[in-house]
Design a protein around this motif. Structure first.
Motif, PDB file in Angstrom:
ATOM      1  N   LEU A  21      47.775 -14.082 -16.921  1.00 51.40           N
ATOM      2  CA  LEU A  21      46.843 -13.119 -17.509  1.00 51.40           C
ATOM      3  C   LEU A  21      45.527 -13.848 -17.778  1.00 51.40           C
ATOM      4  N   ARG A  22      44.440 -13.310 -17.254  1.00 49.49           N
ATOM      5  CA  ARG A  22      43.121 -13.925 -17.465  1.00 49.49           C
ATOM      6  C   ARG A  22      42.329 -13.098 -18.462  1.00 49.49           C
ATOM      7  N   ILE A  23      41.765 -13.792 -19.463  1.00 47.51           N
ATOM      8  CA  ILE A  23      41.093 -13.114 -20.568  1.00 47.51           C
ATOM      9  C   ILE A  23      39.739 -13.749 -20.820  1.00 47.51           C
ATOM     10  N   ILE A  31      42.423 -11.933 -30.066  1.00 48.05           N
ATOM     11  CA  ILE A  31      42.363 -10.880 -29.056  1.00 48.05           C
ATOM     12  C   ILE A  31      43.789 -10.420 -28.740  1.00 48.05           C
ATOM     13  N   GLU A  32      44.058  -9.146 -28.958  1.00 49.26           N
ATOM     14  CA  GLU A  32      45.432  -8.657 -28.798  1.00 49.26           C
ATOM     15  C   GLU A  32      45.807  -8.520 -27.327  1.00 49.26           C
ATOM     16  N   ILE A  33      46.964  -9.072 -26.969  1.00 45.96           N
ATOM     17  CA  ILE A  33      47.453  -8.973 -25.590  1.00 45.96           C
ATOM     18  C   ILE A  33      48.838  -8.308 -25.531  1.00 45.96           C
ATOM     19  N   HIS A  35      49.620  -5.200 -25.211  1.00 43.82           N
ATOM     20  CA  HIS A  35      49.711  -4.188 -24.156  1.00 43.82           C
ATOM     21  C   HIS A  35      49.754  -4.842 -22.771  1.00 43.82           C
ATOM     22  N   ASP A  36      49.041  -5.940 -22.595  1.00 44.86           N
ATOM     23  CA  ASP A  36      49.108  -6.681 -21.331  1.00 44.86           C
ATOM     24  C   ASP A  36      50.522  -7.209 -21.106  1.00 44.86           C
ATOM     25  N   GLN A  39      52.763  -4.336 -20.147  1.00 40.41           N
ATOM     26  CA  GLN A  39      52.499  -3.960 -18.753  1.00 40.41           C
ATOM     27  C   GLN A  39      53.197  -4.933 -17.796  1.00 40.41           C
ATOM     28  N   PHE A  40      53.119  -6.220 -18.122  1.00 41.91           N
ATOM     29  CA  PHE A  40      53.777  -7.231 -17.295  1.00 41.91           C
ATOM     30  C   PHE A  40      55.284  -6.978 -17.231  1.00 41.91           C
ATOM     31  N   GLN A  43      55.951  -3.825 -15.065  1.00 43.99           N
ATOM     32  CA  GLN A  43      55.747  -4.065 -13.637  1.00 43.99           C
ATOM     33  C   GLN A  43      56.803  -5.027 -13.069  1.00 43.99           C
ATOM     34  N   ILE A  64      51.421 -14.470 -33.424  1.00 40.30           N
ATOM     35  CA  ILE A  64      51.896 -13.099 -33.623  1.00 40.30           C
ATOM     36  C   ILE A  64      51.530 -12.724 -35.043  1.00 40.30           C
ATOM     37  N   ALA A 123      60.739  -6.922 -28.596  1.00 40.73           N
ATOM     38  CA  ALA A 123      61.433  -6.680 -29.868  1.00 40.73           C
ATOM     39  C   ALA A 123      60.546  -7.045 -31.056  1.00 40.73           C
ATOM     40  N   LEU A 124      59.279  -6.655 -30.974  1.00 46.80           N
ATOM     41  CA  LEU A 124      58.337  -6.936 -32.067  1.00 46.80           C
ATOM     42  C   LEU A 124      58.618  -6.010 -33.250  1.00 46.80           C
ATOM     43  N   GLN A 128      53.714  -6.122 -35.873  1.00 45.75           N
ATOM     44  CA  GLN A 128      53.423  -7.355 -35.129  1.00 45.75           C
ATOM     45  C   GLN A 128      52.682  -7.084 -33.828  1.00 45.75           C
TER      46      GLN A 128
ATOM     47  N   MET B   1      43.781  -2.651 -21.818  1.00 45.18           N
ATOM     48  CA  MET B   1      44.243  -4.014 -21.541  1.00 45.18           C
ATOM     49  C   MET B   1      43.144  -5.028 -21.878  1.00 45.18           C
ATOM     50  N   ARG B   4      43.201  -9.438 -17.134  1.00 45.71           N
ATOM     51  CA  ARG B   4      43.594  -9.058 -15.774  1.00 45.71           C
ATOM     52  C   ARG B   4      44.865  -9.815 -15.411  1.00 45.71           C
ATOM     53  N   LEU B   5      45.866  -9.066 -14.957  1.00 45.10           N
ATOM     54  CA  LEU B   5      47.166  -9.637 -14.642  1.00 45.10           C
ATOM     55  C   LEU B   5      47.216 -10.008 -13.161  1.00 45.10           C
TER      56      LEU B   5
ATOM     57  N   THR C  58      55.306 -10.273 -40.435  1.00 45.95           N
ATOM     58  CA  THR C  58      54.076 -11.066 -40.413  1.00 45.95           C
ATOM     59  C   THR C  58      53.810 -11.744 -41.753  1.00 45.95           C
TER      60      THR C  58
END
Lengths: 160, 160, 160
Positions: A21-23, A31-33, A35-36, A39-40, A43, A64, A123-124, A128, B1, B4-5, C58
């Motif tokens: 993942l590139r941010i 920066i919250e990831i 959702h990324d 998605q991973f 997919q 977290i 399982a957050l 979190q 997001m 980029r994944l 948290t």
């Protein structure tokens, strides 16, 4: 025993999946990831197992933390600032006054996380979120390796 | 997001390998074990998966940090010294004035790490090294459990 | 190389097991869950692999620390108190003066742990115990996800 153990669920490990993942970060921020990462997993066809997140840098980190009040994130950055201030007599200063404090913050936070995955879902807890913490003053491009090890979503459902 | 994944790579988990690494420390220091971990992966025939490193002590720890300028390591030890000073009114002092600070440093750093492995190689960033942190004043013998879970190098290549 | 590598033991991953441990905390404390984790591994029929522990909160965290002198645990809580004091000008104070310090302590300690498992036993050092750290002032009910990924105890023994 200190607690009460629930029923144990089992599955067969038959999938390893990995992506990067590139941010682009704006400078100091969380920066919250979450959702990324979700998605991973989606997919990848992930079922039961665990997600490893790993940031490939020494002046950024992973944590977290609470996903509700943004003030919490502001205070967390303040706390790190107080624990690793600039102009504190660091020997390493060739990369600017913010670099050595960034390394200290990265060490305190850590660069790897492991999160259980339940039928494809992280399982957050309810409050979190997964965050990349940028500790340098200027914007940076950061890479986070995401990896799932566990069962496939299909094979998992087949055994239910 | 937030990012980029990349493309997702997958493999079949069919190998767990474990060994113990024994290290003699000189007293307070960050001792790099990246090459030992790479040797373990190579000898294990590891393909895709993740390496777990675990230090079996409560006054040492593991951290991933910059492998370039040695001043960074010196400053990291200074930072920990400031966060957990000696003579700070600790109740536990039967094992010497450096023992309780060592426990605090170990707690802040942590004793377990998880690093993704890509075709047998640690997915570390260019400037990342794996370090055992010794927090006691005198030299100690330390044990680090290294464990790989993932695919075999051969079976992995077979599916490419 | 920095150390000496032992013989490498291998196994076949064929089991993922997961359960949730529920714990009632008394307020600020380090509560040992080593025996709960061992019970989970035993009931799961775990062989070789790794245990992931993950606390779904948290303002609590997980740490591996000395299981002998209780004074160590007292001093660890004191150390966290000093690193994240109340009344330190935190912006986030809607949940009480102990809430933001609890988030900082949780960030510093971390919420996930990974521990190698050897023939069903946690590969902990002699003085290591697994602890849930409660950082809020009042008692809380906490959830810890326990997950094993590795070989079955039976299949493992069959290959010895």
């Amino acid at each position: 025993m200190a607690g009460r153990l629930s029923r144990i669920d089992t599955a067969q490990p038959d999938l390893i999946a990995r992506a990067t993942l590139r941010i682009d970060t704006p400078g100091p921020a969380l920066i919250e990831i979450t959702h990324d990462a979700a998605q991973f997993l989606n997919q990848s066809g992930a079922g039961d197992g665990a997600l490893t997140a790993f940031v490939r840098h020494t002046s950024a980190s992973l944590t977290i933390q609470e996903n509700a009040d943004p003030d919490v994130r502001r205070d967390l950055l303040t706390a790190l600032q107080r624990l690793a201030p600039e102009n504190a007599g660091w020997v390493h200063d060739v990369e600017g006054p913010d670099d050595m404090p960034a390394h200290v913050k990265s060490m305190l936070n850590g660069v790897s996380l492991q999160i259980p995955v339940n039928e494809g879902d992280l399982a957050l807890g309810a409050w979190q979120g997964i965050y990349v913490a940028e500790h340098r003053t200027s914007p940076h491009r950061r890479e986070v390796v995401l990896q799932f090890c566990g069962s496939c979503a299909n094979s998992d459902k087949a055994t239910d």
